[in-house]
Structures are given as C-alpha cells and as structure tokens.
Design a protein around this motif. Structure first.
Motif, PDB file in Angstrom:
ATOM      1  N   ILE A  49     -15.445  49.792  55.362  1.00 52.08           N
ATOM      2  CA  ILE A  49     -16.191  48.816  54.563  1.00 52.08           C
ATOM      3  C   ILE A  49     -16.886  47.847  55.497  1.00 52.08           C
ATOM      4  O   ILE A  49     -16.272  47.254  56.392  1.00 52.08           O
ATOM      5  CB  ILE A  49     -15.261  48.061  53.586  1.00 52.08           C
ATOM      6  CG1 ILE A  49     -14.461  49.044  52.743  1.00 52.08           C
ATOM      7  CG2 ILE A  49     -16.079  47.120  52.709  1.00 52.08           C
ATOM      8  CD1 ILE A  49     -15.295  49.977  51.919  1.00 52.08           C
TER       9      ILE A  49
ATOM     10  N   ILE B 291     -21.951  50.322  54.452  1.00 45.72           N
ATOM     11  CA  ILE B 291     -20.887  50.782  53.567  1.00 45.72           C
ATOM     12  C   ILE B 291     -20.394  49.608  52.713  1.00 45.72           C
ATOM     13  O   ILE B 291     -20.034  48.552  53.239  1.00 45.72           O
ATOM     14  CB  ILE B 291     -19.722  51.380  54.378  1.00 45.72           C
ATOM     15  CG1 ILE B 291     -20.228  52.505  55.291  1.00 45.72           C
ATOM     16  CG2 ILE B 291     -18.637  51.893  53.450  1.00 45.72           C
ATOM     17  CD1 ILE B 291     -20.818  53.676  54.571  1.00 45.72           C
ATOM     18  N   ILE B 292     -20.356  49.837  51.385  1.00 47.65           N
ATOM     19  CA  ILE B 292     -19.963  48.772  50.455  1.00 47.65           C
ATOM     20  C   ILE B 292     -18.557  48.994  49.917  1.00 47.65           C
ATOM     21  O   ILE B 292     -17.709  48.103  49.956  1.00 47.65           O
ATOM     22  CB  ILE B 292     -20.967  48.679  49.284  1.00 47.65           C
ATOM     23  CG1 ILE B 292     -22.365  48.348  49.809  1.00 47.65           C
ATOM     24  CG2 ILE B 292     -20.516  47.642  48.267  1.00 47.65           C
ATOM     25  CD1 ILE B 292     -23.442  48.391  48.740  1.00 47.65           C
ATOM     26  N   GLU B 293     -18.292  50.198  49.405  1.00 46.17           N
ATOM     27  CA  GLU B 293     -16.978  50.470  48.832  1.00 46.17           C
ATOM     28  C   GLU B 293     -16.716  51.972  48.832  1.00 46.17           C
ATOM     29  O   GLU B 293     -17.634  52.785  48.908  1.00 46.17           O
ATOM     30  CB  GLU B 293     -16.896  49.939  47.395  1.00 46.17           C
ATOM     31  CG  GLU B 293     -17.900  50.567  46.438  1.00 46.17           C
ATOM     32  CD  GLU B 293     -17.730  50.090  45.010  1.00 46.17           C
ATOM     33  OE1 GLU B 293     -16.573  50.034  44.565  1.00 46.17           O
ATOM     34  OE2 GLU B 293     -18.749  49.779  44.362  1.00 46.17           O
ATOM     35  N   LYS B 294     -15.430  52.322  48.739  1.00 46.50           N
ATOM     36  CA  LYS B 294     -15.025  53.720  48.672  1.00 46.50           C
ATOM     37  C   LYS B 294     -15.035  54.160  47.214  1.00 46.50           C
ATOM     38  O   LYS B 294     -14.458  53.504  46.349  1.00 46.50           O
ATOM     39  CB  LYS B 294     -13.624  53.886  49.261  1.00 46.50           C
ATOM     40  CG  LYS B 294     -13.178  55.320  49.424  1.00 46.50           C
ATOM     41  CD  LYS B 294     -11.819  55.361  50.127  1.00 46.50           C
ATOM     42  CE  LYS B 294     -11.363  56.770  50.395  1.00 46.50           C
ATOM     43  NZ  LYS B 294     -10.059  56.806  51.094  1.00 46.50           N
ATOM     44  N   ILE B 295     -15.682  55.302  46.941  1.00 47.57           N
ATOM     45  CA  ILE B 295     -15.805  55.739  45.546  1.00 47.57           C
ATOM     46  C   ILE B 295     -15.211  57.119  45.307  1.00 47.57           C
ATOM     47  O   ILE B 295     -15.143  57.575  44.172  1.00 47.57           O
ATOM     48  CB  ILE B 295     -17.283  55.735  45.093  1.00 47.57           C
ATOM     49  CG1 ILE B 295     -18.131  56.618  46.010  1.00 47.57           C
ATOM     50  CG2 ILE B 295     -17.825  54.317  45.051  1.00 47.57           C
ATOM     51  CD1 ILE B 295     -19.584  56.734  45.575  1.00 47.57           C
TER      52      ILE B 295
ATOM     53  N   CYS C 177     -14.552  61.715  52.777  1.00 48.14           N
ATOM     54  CA  CYS C 177     -14.455  60.555  51.893  1.00 48.14           C
ATOM     55  C   CYS C 177     -15.871  60.126  51.526  1.00 48.14           C
ATOM     56  O   CYS C 177     -16.788  60.220  52.347  1.00 48.14           O
ATOM     57  CB  CYS C 177     -13.723  59.407  52.587  1.00 48.14           C
ATOM     58  SG  CYS C 177     -11.996  59.767  52.966  1.00 48.14           S
TER      59      CYS C 177
ATOM     60  N   TYR D  88     -18.436  57.146  50.116  1.00 46.34           N
ATOM     61  CA  TYR D  88     -18.585  55.700  50.017  1.00 46.34           C
ATOM     62  C   TYR D  88     -19.914  55.358  49.345  1.00 46.34           C
ATOM     63  O   TYR D  88     -20.906  56.087  49.474  1.00 46.34           O
ATOM     64  CB  TYR D  88     -18.567  55.045  51.403  1.00 46.34           C
ATOM     65  CG  TYR D  88     -17.275  55.239  52.157  1.00 46.34           C
ATOM     66  CD1 TYR D  88     -16.239  54.318  52.052  1.00 46.34           C
ATOM     67  CD2 TYR D  88     -17.088  56.348  52.985  1.00 46.34           C
ATOM     68  CE1 TYR D  88     -15.052  54.500  52.748  1.00 46.34           C
ATOM     69  CE2 TYR D  88     -15.906  56.539  53.679  1.00 46.34           C
ATOM     70  CZ  TYR D  88     -14.893  55.610  53.553  1.00 46.34           C
ATOM     71  OH  TYR D  88     -13.724  55.788  54.231  1.00 46.34           O
ATOM     72  N   LYS D  89     -19.906  54.243  48.651  1.00 44.26           N
ATOM     73  CA  LYS D  89     -21.151  53.674  48.154  1.00 44.26           C
ATOM     74  C   LYS D  89     -21.722  52.798  49.251  1.00 44.26           C
ATOM     75  O   LYS D  89     -20.999  52.006  49.870  1.00 44.26           O
ATOM     76  CB  LYS D  89     -20.899  52.853  46.888  1.00 44.26           C
ATOM     77  CG  LYS D  89     -22.156  52.204  46.309  1.00 44.26           C
ATOM     78  CD  LYS D  89     -21.811  51.390  45.064  1.00 44.26           C
ATOM     79  CE  LYS D  89     -23.025  50.689  44.488  1.00 44.26           C
ATOM     80  NZ  LYS D  89     -22.689  49.864  43.311  1.00 44.26           N
TER      81      LYS D  89
ATOM     82  N   ASN E  97     -29.224  51.845  46.550  1.00 40.82           N
ATOM     83  CA  ASN E  97     -27.855  52.346  46.720  1.00 40.82           C
ATOM     84  C   ASN E  97     -27.892  53.836  47.036  1.00 40.82           C
ATOM     85  O   ASN E  97     -28.687  54.590  46.463  1.00 40.82           O
ATOM     86  CB  ASN E  97     -27.027  52.105  45.465  1.00 40.82           C
ATOM     87  CG  ASN E  97     -26.712  50.631  45.265  1.00 40.82           C
ATOM     88  OD1 ASN E  97     -26.603  49.877  46.228  1.00 40.82           O
ATOM     89  ND2 ASN E  97     -26.565  50.208  44.024  1.00 40.82           N
TER      90      ASN E  97
ATOM     91  N   TYR F 121     -27.199  58.412  45.050  1.00 43.91           N
ATOM     92  CA  TYR F 121     -26.057  57.775  44.393  1.00 43.91           C
ATOM     93  C   TYR F 121     -26.158  58.015  42.886  1.00 43.91           C
ATOM     94  O   TYR F 121     -27.161  57.692  42.258  1.00 43.91           O
ATOM     95  CB  TYR F 121     -26.038  56.277  44.686  1.00 43.91           C
ATOM     96  CG  TYR F 121     -24.948  55.521  43.951  1.00 43.91           C
ATOM     97  CD1 TYR F 121     -23.609  55.665  44.310  1.00 43.91           C
ATOM     98  CD2 TYR F 121     -25.250  54.676  42.880  1.00 43.91           C
ATOM     99  CE1 TYR F 121     -22.612  54.988  43.646  1.00 43.91           C
ATOM    100  CE2 TYR F 121     -24.256  53.989  42.203  1.00 43.91           C
ATOM    101  CZ  TYR F 121     -22.939  54.153  42.595  1.00 43.91           C
ATOM    102  OH  TYR F 121     -21.942  53.482  41.924  1.00 43.91           O
TER     103      TYR F 121
END
Length: 649
Positions: free
Chosen positions: A2, A12-16, A23, A25-26, A35, A93
């Motif tokens: 993050i 990287i903003i968050e794990k989705i 993995c 990530y958003k 995004n 996204y």
C-alpha cells in the motif's frame, strides 16, 4: 505494498483480491488520473526465470486483445524495490463481482442468466482464439460481472499463444483443478477446445449450483476429469432445458475432437437456444438410412391350364346366378329412403335453417376481448398465427380471415392473426469501430444513429467509438436510436507563447506556425524603436502557456512617425486622423458581419458595418478618429476587442 508507486506511475491504494499466482491491488494511474487494477506476481514465482519469460511474452500477447468482454491489459512491467523484483500487470479496473461470488449468493443461476453470461464468455473466447490466444484457466473466479450485467473475462495474463507446440509440460499444471480439461490434467496438448471444456464446466456450475467433480485431493479430481463420467444436469435439476444440457455435455467431452471445434460453433448453438422458442433442437447428426433390401418374387405353383379355366368358369356361373337379388333389394331401399328424406325436408324445412350474424371488426382488439365479442354473436375465435408488429401491442389482433360486416352462420370460427409486439433487435457492438462504419451496421440491424458526442482519449484513436447507449447485446425495438461517444484522440498539450516582438513579420508568422498558433489581427503602427515591417507588440506575453490554435494579435511597425507639417493657425488641433485597420478573416467559408463602433467625445457611433465571406484573406478597413478615440470591433454582433487610435502617443 500500500502506497508503493510502480513504474513511477501506478500508486497502490488497497488490496482487492488474491489468487494462487498473484495478488490484485486497486491503484491510481497518476498519468491518466484513473483507477486501474494491478496484479502482482507472488514471490515464489519471481525466481523462476523460465516462468518469468513466458509470463512477459504471454502477457504482452494478451495485451493485444481488445473486446468489450475481455478486461483490457494496459501495461506489463517489473520494479525493483529493495532486494526484491516485483513483476506486475496493469489492467482495467472493474467494479462488480466475480461469477463465483454471484453463484454462491444465488445458489444457482436462472436459465436466462446462464445463457446470457455463457454467450458473453464465448464471445470473449472467440475473439481471443481468433488472435491465437488460449486462456487455459477459465473459471468463475476469473470472470467479472459488472453492476449492469456485462461480463469481463480476466487473467489472460497467464494465457498461452496457441501454436502447434502448446503442450503443458510442467509438473505443476496451470489452471484450477475443478475446471481444467482432461488434456490439461494429463499434461498433454492444449488448444482452443480446452477453453471450451472449461466453459462447459462453468455453465454446468451456473445452472446446477455445483461443479461436476469433487474429491479429497486435487489429484483425485483431476483423475475424474480424465476417467469419470459427468452426471447430466437434468438428473440434478429436471427444469434444465434439454438443449442447454446437450450444449454443456458436448463441451465437456473427454476427447477434444468430440467437443465444439470452435467458440464460434458454441456461440451459434447458445444463441440459437436463447432466441428460439424451442427448448430443444436437433444437432447436426448423420441420418442413417435403412439398407436397400431385394425382396424375393412371390412364386405361383404351376397349375394345369384346364383346371384354372374350370375354376374361373365356375366362379362366373355362380356370380351370374346369385347377384341379381341383392341389386334389386338395394334399389328398392334407395327409393324408400329418398322419398322419406324429401318428405321430411318439405315438412320440417324451417327446423333446418341456421341463423346468420354479422362479423364484427376485431382488428386492434385484444384477443381476450375479441373472443368475448364473438361469443356474444354466437361465433368462435381461433388464433392462426402470431407475428411481430410495431403497430399493435402484444396480444392485439392484426388481421382476421373474414372481413368485418360479412354475414356468417352462427357457430362459425373466425381465424385471427395476433401481434407478439414490436420485434426486438439485438444492439450490435459498435465499440472500437470507426465512426464511418456505423451507418451501414445500424442499417443492417434496422437501427438509427442517435446523438454523437466527441471526447478526448489518451488510449483510443481519433474517430473510434469508445462507448454506446444502449449497450451492446441489449434488445431494443426496431428503429431505436443508438447514442455514441467517439474519441477525439489525445488532448493537445499546451504550448508556450514564443517572443514575436523584434521579429520581421514573416519570421513572426513562421514562429506562430511552428508552435501551432494562429495570427490574429494585424495592425500597422509607427515606431521609433523598430524598423518598418517588424513586430512591435503581441497580444499574449512570451512564455505564457496557451492551447494550440490560439490566435495572437500583432502590431507591425510602419517606421518612425512622420512629423506632421505645421498646420494653419485656424485648423482644429482635435481633428480626426485617418488610418487603416487590417483584419485577417477565418477560412471556414462562413459569412462574418464586421461592425466597428467608435467611442469619441463620450459618444458611440458605428463607423463601419459590412458582411464578409470568411475566406482567409486580409481586409483593409479605412477608419478615422481623434487621437483619444476608442474603437470596438464586433463579429456577428459579439464584441471581440477594443483598441485605441494607433497614432496615439
């Protein structure tokens, strides 16, 4: 991860999400301010050089795919952070749920949902296969469904380019054991038909709510794919349409050659099942005719000719003697019956007259209302045909086989044709097509072009359609207007205003062209500082950022100001001084009304008003006024500029 910025661009903003290989990530793309989804390979794969090479090659191949049912791959890269290398894929996204989540929530899907999602997945595979890309990991986890029902197939990043050498040789077979094909389980030849097998398993799960094979370990499940028999969906749920079961069972055949040979063939049968009113349809199988058999002749044993003649003679004799009596009795009986019928008719003829009635006008009535109306008249109704009709609502009568006003006997049946409503048209996919192709496509589908809007795009070429409303594959009435959003291409970057003052007029014009700028108004004015023909003033200061094609006004020196001769004593010092104003017109061919108002001594007065054709030429306008006068220029009644008398010190 993050807060990490990959490629100096993706924050990287968050794990989705999380999978066996990567993995997700958003992230925020700083360059395009949008995004994106970033898939980062797990650490255990980073040291496998052979895998990394394949990953890069195959991800770049997948990035070449462009289809509304495939998640776009924007970028593939590697970033070194500390001692670790991070391999990542940047994708579109998607806001929605995975197909697996939807199946878990609902237990199982309806027939309509199953067909709709299957068609969209098959269309994605058809596009990939035409580009020689085999997915190899089709499963509900890799299928996103947007909030508006659009399917997006993901994870083409581990797809393999389809060649004759496409054989799974690794001991760790890529793919999910519940969905991969027998050839993948064996580590054998994989091709487009392997994806079709996996899609068949996904369809099986959608319609039944369960996968066909379960086991205590991945190996036991894999063996079932190779050797086991799949329980037909209708044994689990008898409401599953026969046609859908046949499609699924053909997809999941053990032998690759027994399956659909292409996603296009599968797509044809799926659409045929969805849009036909038949629950089942006949597959293209060979018809085996009964073998031609030669029947033996019926043999008649030889008889003595005289015996044969003797028998015939006896028959004729018996017939002649006994046939006369029955004939006479039959004739007598016929006379008696005919006489009785004639007597009965004249005696009771009024009892046999059937009443008549007038046929009402049924066209436009709902079939239920029409049936009631006919019952009142002692008539019956029968539906002979149902057709699509844009003029009549569903259930309304389009025509009748007996015209209104005609007389028929009571009890007569009136045949009618009823409307099935407006015929729905499936909206074609116009996204990624050139705007010049649209008219022909819409005409073919009996649709019309609606509002067309243009917008800038850094990723889509100019004149290419980016979006449409209604969306592709939705069903609408004929002649519906389709609104389009078309790319204008990348938005032009601002340019810095060059310095024009001190340049010759021709050099200044060349400088404007090189910076993609336009020359605006040109006004001649004397100057003691710059020689004749040089720029002495520009309307936009140098170094200012402006949009391309901006117009820049300039003043051109006419040389040192001439010293006026001594005026006679009786001449008014406030007399009006003449000068010439030069205006360069646009080149769009339109009519331009030019009006110039002079503000002098507190009074505004129109001193020039004329309509010109915008042909790009320069117009020379003679004006005069006192040195303290102001001149206002109007184009088509809109104020453009106010300037002072050019001779004012």
């Amino acid at each position: 991860m993050i807060g990490t910025v990959l490629g100096n661009r993706y924050e990287i903003i968050e794990k989705i999400g999380e999978g066996g290989m990567a993995c997700v990530y958003k992230a925020r793309c700083r360059l395009l301010n949008r995004n994106v989804a970033v898939k980062v390979l797990r650490e255990e794969f980073v040291d496998d050089e052979d895998f990394i090479k394949k990953f890069k090659r195959e991800s770049q191949a997948a990035a070449s795919l462009s289809h509304p049912n495939i998640v776009n791959v924007y970028d593939v890269g590697v970033e070194k952070i500390g001692e670790n290398f991070i391999h990542y894929i940047v994708m579109e996204y998607i806001k929605g749920k995975t197909l697996k989540e939807i199946i878990k929530e609902k237990g199982k899907l309806s027939v309509e949902e199953t067909l709709d999602y299957s068609i969209q997945i098959a269309e994605a595979l058809e596009h990939a296969h035409k580009n020689h890309i085999v997915h190899r990991d089709i499963k509900p986890h890799n299928i996103m469904v947007t909030d508006d029902g659009r399917v997006k197939v993901t994870d083409f990043g581990i797809a393999r380019a389809a060649t004759t050498s496409t054989v799974t040789t690794s001991t760790n077979v890529i793919g999910s054991v519940h969905y991969f094909s027998p050839e993948q389980a064996r580590g054998g030849y994989t091709d487009e038909k392997s994806d079709i097998y996996s899609l068949g398993i996904v369809m099986y799960e959608m319609i039944t709510g369960k996968v066909p094979y379960e086991g205590d370990s991945p190996i036991s499940i894999a063996l079932k794919h190779i050797e086991g028999e799949i329980e037909p969906p209708r044994k689990i749920d008898s409401t599953v349409p026969i046609g859908l079961e046949k499609i699924i069972m053909k997809c999941v055949q053990k032998n690759q050659f027994d399956r659909y040979q292409s996603a296009g063939e599968l797509l044809y049968d799926l659409k045929k099942l969805k849009y036909s009113c038949v629950d089942d349809f006949i597959e293209n199988t060979s018809i085996i005719d009964s073998p031609t058999q030669i029947m033996s002749n019926i043999q008649i044993e030889n008889e003595d000719e005289e015996d044969l003649k003797g028998r015939k003679g006896k028959k004729k004799k018996n017939k002649g003697e006994n046939s006369l009596k029955p004939i006479l009795l039959a004739i007598l009986l016929a006379f008696i019956v005919t006489g009785f019928v004639a007597f009965s008719f004249f005696k009771f003829k009024d009892l046999f007259v059937v009443a008549e009635t007038v046929v009402p006008d049924l066209v436009g009535m709902h079939v239920d209302v029409a049936e009631e109306e006919l019952e009142k008249q002692g008539l019956k109704l029968k539906i002979y045909k149902e057709i699509y009709d844009n003029e009549f609502e569903e259930g309304e009568i389009v025509s009748q086989n007996v015209k209104a006003g005609e007389k028929v006997k009571k009890g007569f049946t009136i045949g009618v044709t009823i409307s099935k409503g407006s015929k729905l048209v499936k909206v074609p996919n116009l996204i990624n097509k050139n705007i010049t192709e649209v008219d022909a496509i819409l005409r073919e589908y009996n649709l019309d072009e609606g509002e067309v809007k243009y917008d800038y795009s850094d990723t889509v070429e100019a004149n290419i359609i980016m979006n449409q409303f209604p969306e592709p594959y939705t069903e609408v009435e004929a002649n519906t207007k389709i609104d389009l959003i078309v790319s204008k291409g990348p938005k032009s970057k601002p340019v810095l205003m060059p310095k024009l003052v001190g340049l010759k007029e021709k050099d200044a014009e060349n400088a404007l062209k090189s910076f993609n700028l336009k020359r605006g108004q040109r006004i001649e004015k004397p100057s003691d500082e710059y020689p004749e023909g040089y720029v002495i003033w520009q309307s936009i200061e140098p170094g200012v950022a402006v949009e391309p094609n901006t117009s820049v006004d300039i003043y051109i020196s006419t040389g040192p100001e001439k010293v006026p001769e001594e005026e006679p004593e009786d001449e008014d010092v406030n007399s009006e001084v003449p000068f010439n104003l030069k205006l360069t017109l646009p080149q769009d061919g339109t009519k331009v009304e030019i009006r110039i108002d002079r503000v002098q001594d507190g009074v505004s007065e129109t001193v020039y008003e004329k309509v010109h054709i915008a042909d790009g030429n320069t117009v020379k306008i003679p004006l005069k006024g006192k040195l303290d006068a102001q001149f206002e220029i109007y184009f088509n009644g809109i104020h453009n500029e106010t300037f002072p008398h050019p001779d004012k010190q």
